[in-house]
Motif scaffolding. Structure first.
Motif, mmCIF file in Angstrom:
data_model
loop_
_atom_site.group_PDB
_atom_site.id
_atom_site.type_symbol
_atom_site.label_atom_id
_atom_site.label_comp_id
_atom_site.label_asym_id
_atom_site.label_seq_id
_atom_site.Cartn_x
_atom_site.Cartn_y
_atom_site.Cartn_z
ATOM 1 N N LYS A 90 -1.939 7.222 -3.500
ATOM 2 C CA LYS A 90 -1.269 5.818 -3.633
ATOM 3 C C LYS A 90 -0.157 5.824 -2.482
ATOM 4 O O LYS A 90 1.117 4.800 -2.361
ATOM 5 C CB LYS A 90 -0.739 5.601 -4.810
ATOM 6 C CG LYS A 90 -1.653 5.892 -6.402
ATOM 7 C CD LYS A 90 -2.864 4.820 -6.101
ATOM 8 C CE LYS A 90 -3.593 5.063 -7.509
ATOM 9 N NZ LYS A 90 -4.967 4.100 -7.599
ATOM 10 N N GLY A 91 -0.946 5.798 -1.628
ATOM 11 C CA GLY A 91 0.073 6.308 -0.391
ATOM 12 C C GLY A 91 -0.218 4.397 0.467
ATOM 13 O O GLY A 91 -0.636 3.660 -0.315
ATOM 14 N N SER A 92 0.979 4.578 1.667
ATOM 15 C CA SER A 92 0.743 2.283 1.695
ATOM 16 C C SER A 92 0.708 2.186 2.682
ATOM 17 O O SER A 92 0.093 1.652 3.829
ATOM 18 C CB SER A 92 2.478 2.014 1.461
ATOM 19 O OG SER A 92 3.072 3.060 2.996
ATOM 20 N N GLY A 93 -0.059 3.900 3.916
ATOM 21 C CA GLY A 93 -1.102 4.045 5.179
ATOM 22 C C GLY A 93 0.046 3.945 6.436
ATOM 23 O O GLY A 93 1.658 4.045 5.968
ATOM 24 N N ASP A 94 -0.288 3.648 7.148
ATOM 25 C CA ASP A 94 0.355 3.628 8.510
ATOM 26 C C ASP A 94 1.134 3.063 8.981
ATOM 27 O O ASP A 94 0.646 2.108 10.100
ATOM 28 C CB ASP A 94 -0.422 5.011 9.609
ATOM 29 C CG ASP A 94 0.491 5.427 10.616
ATOM 30 O OD1 ASP A 94 1.800 5.141 10.826
ATOM 31 O OD2 ASP A 94 -0.285 6.048 11.691
ATOM 32 N N TYR A 95 2.182 2.563 9.005
ATOM 33 C CA TYR A 95 3.328 2.203 10.163
ATOM 34 C C TYR A 95 4.053 1.997 10.069
ATOM 35 O O TYR A 95 5.143 1.527 10.826
ATOM 36 C CB TYR A 95 3.605 0.710 8.619
ATOM 37 C CG TYR A 95 2.530 -0.673 7.985
ATOM 38 C CD1 TYR A 95 2.120 -1.106 8.258
ATOM 39 C CD2 TYR A 95 1.661 -0.285 7.248
ATOM 40 C CE1 TYR A 95 0.799 -2.195 7.647
ATOM 41 C CE2 TYR A 95 1.011 -0.455 6.223
ATOM 42 C CZ TYR A 95 1.358 -2.026 6.775
ATOM 43 O OH TYR A 95 -0.555 -2.355 6.714
ATOM 44 N N GLY A 96 3.726 3.161 10.872
ATOM 45 C CA GLY A 96 4.938 4.221 11.845
ATOM 46 C C GLY A 96 6.445 4.647 10.930
ATOM 47 O O GLY A 96 6.598 4.391 9.657
#
Length: 468
Positions: A252-258
């Motif tokens: 359930k990660g949020s993705g790569d937003y740096g």
């Protein structure tokens, strides 16, 4: 490069192995773009290498000493001749574009209290006389146009325009390009309409989120989580790999937003033009730590500031008084700024996540009959546990949320009071299908209609999600 090296090696092993053999039938070969495994038939994720001719073992006439040694040591079975055509060399940018998406179908059943009078920004199918509804119908077109640019286009086919009595309209959600400043893709700028990097759960896709809806305290900051602007992201290699793993592994990660993000955007919300020539600024900081035992922990903080122009006020009747509130703000809009912090202990198998935000924004002051800048606060906490077994993945959870502050996107920006407890479980028997069941006790303000009553009700909620 791996596929090109593979094809070259195959050619080097037997470039002239068929010089003295009888003609053979051509064989088409395909390579899996992820595993680099060779196949003799097409399939998902496989790219055509070309047409090859089978040659008999030991046919080495005309082969140099080096080639012969390579052929003998590399393969004890039949060898193949050079490809008739290489699809790798002739690959076009549109060969690297992918198509995916998901659909969510919801059903809410009243289970006590004044559930029929409940209204919630996250689910338009909450309320009386409701049945099945399609909450999301997303199609994503994305991929690398080149080594230095990727694109992302996502419409939602289940939108409902404000005031409409029918559902399932198409509306743009994302339309942006990532432009990379270096080959390692450590630095990039995202240009277009995309998610504003404020709040961890707001960045998490509905496709990945465990709870039915986002928490109001964070979600009330940016309409539809998106806006139009420029966003600069810094993602060092180790962090980028972890972001990718946490999203694709089912954690359930949020993705790569740096690890660091800095953005400048209009501030009026998705699919709405700017109204004050005053850009919002957002700063995003987060880092996914990995412990020696493999456990992941992500912590970070966000902040944004700008001015927001509320919609034109309308007449309301509250407490026996009817009035049209004035707006106590300069022409460029009301002060709109917040800070937030988050901590995510990923479910391996036990997990915990929490966020909290404070700030100031426009809110209806009934006593003064005006919309003015007031303080706000709120957040949520959630615990979950991940079971993986023969029958798929099962993840029960408990989520509590609270919010005290203005609902700036609603007419008259009424004060929103939310206290909610959700208990649910998500079952994913296969990766294409997710089934969620939850019980929710909601105590929240109906911000859609004056006198903005606070409603207390209980719901049984069901969701079927189809991933493709």
């Amino acid at each position: 490069m791996k596929k090109r090296a593979l094809a070259t090696a195959m050619w080097g092993m037997c470039a002239s192995a068929t010089a003295e053999t009888a003609p053979q039938a051509a064989l088409e070969l395909y390579v899996d773009t992820k595993t680099q495994q060779i196949y003799a038939e097409p399939g998902p994720g496989r790219q055509k290498l070309g047409r090859f001719v089978r040659a008999e073992e030991g046919a080495t006439a005309g082969v140099t000493a080096t080639q012969s040694a390579t052929a003998v040591s590399a393969t004890p079975v039949a060898v193949v001749a050079a490809p008739v055509a290489s699809s790798v060399k002739s690959s076009k940018w549109y060969d690297r574009i992918g198509l995916r998406g998901y659909v969510q179908m919801r059903y809410n059943q009243e289970a006590g209290g004044d559930a029929k009078d409940l209204r919630a920004p996250g689910d338009k199918f909450i309320g009386k006389d409701q049945g099945f509804g399609i909450r999301r119908a997303r199609v994503v077109l994305s991929g690398d146009v080149s080594d230095r640019m990727s694109i992302y286009l996502q419409p939602d086919l289940a939108s409902t325009p404000t005031g409409s009595s029918t559902t399932n309209f198409a509306q743009l959600r994302d339309a942006y390009a990532d432009i990379y400043f270096d080959k390692a893709k450590t630095f990039r700028v995202r240009a277009g309409q995309s998610k504003v990097p404020y709040g961890w759960e707001d960045l998490q896709s509905s496709q990945n989120r465990l709870a039915m809806d986002r928490a109001d305290a964070l979600n009330s900051a940016v309409r539809d989580e998106r806006d139009l602007g420029l966003f600069f992201y810094y993602s060092p290699g180790v962090a980028a790999e972890r972001f990718s793993y946490l999203q694709k592994s089912g954690l359930k990660g949020s993705g790569d937003y740096g690890v660091v993000g800095l953005g400048f955007y209009n501030g009026q919300g998705a699919n709405r033009p700017d109204r004050n020539d005053q850009l919002h600024t957002v700063l995003h900081l987060t880092y996914p730590f990995k412990f020696a035992n493999g456990q992941y922990l992500e912590v970070g903080a966000d902040a944004y500031a700008g001015r927001y122009k509320v919609a034109s006020p309308t007449s309301v009747s509250i407490g026996g008084s009817t009035f049209t509130p004035s707006v106590n703000a300069p022409a460029e809009g009301s002060v709109d700024r917040r800070v937030a912090a988050h901590v995510i202990y990923y479910p391996q198998p036990f997990g915990f996540q929490a966020e909290w935000t404070v700030g100031r924004g426009p809110e209806l002051d009934v006593a003064r009959k005006t919309i003015r800048t007031k303080s706000l606060r709120g957040g949520y906490a959630q615990v979950m546990y991940k079971f993986d077994g023969e029958f798929g993945s099962l993840m029960p959870y408990v989520k509590w949320q609270t919010y005290r502050g203005g609902s700036k996107f609603d007419t008259n920006a009424p004060r929103m009071l939310v206290d909610e407890l959700d208990v649910g479980v998500e079952w994913q028997p296969v990766k294409e299908v997710e089934i969620a069941v939850a019980y929710a006790n909601m105590r929240r303000t109906d911000v859609t209609t004056a006198p903005y009553a606070r409603v207390d009700g209980n719901l049984i909620r069901l969701q079927l999600q189809l991933n493709y």
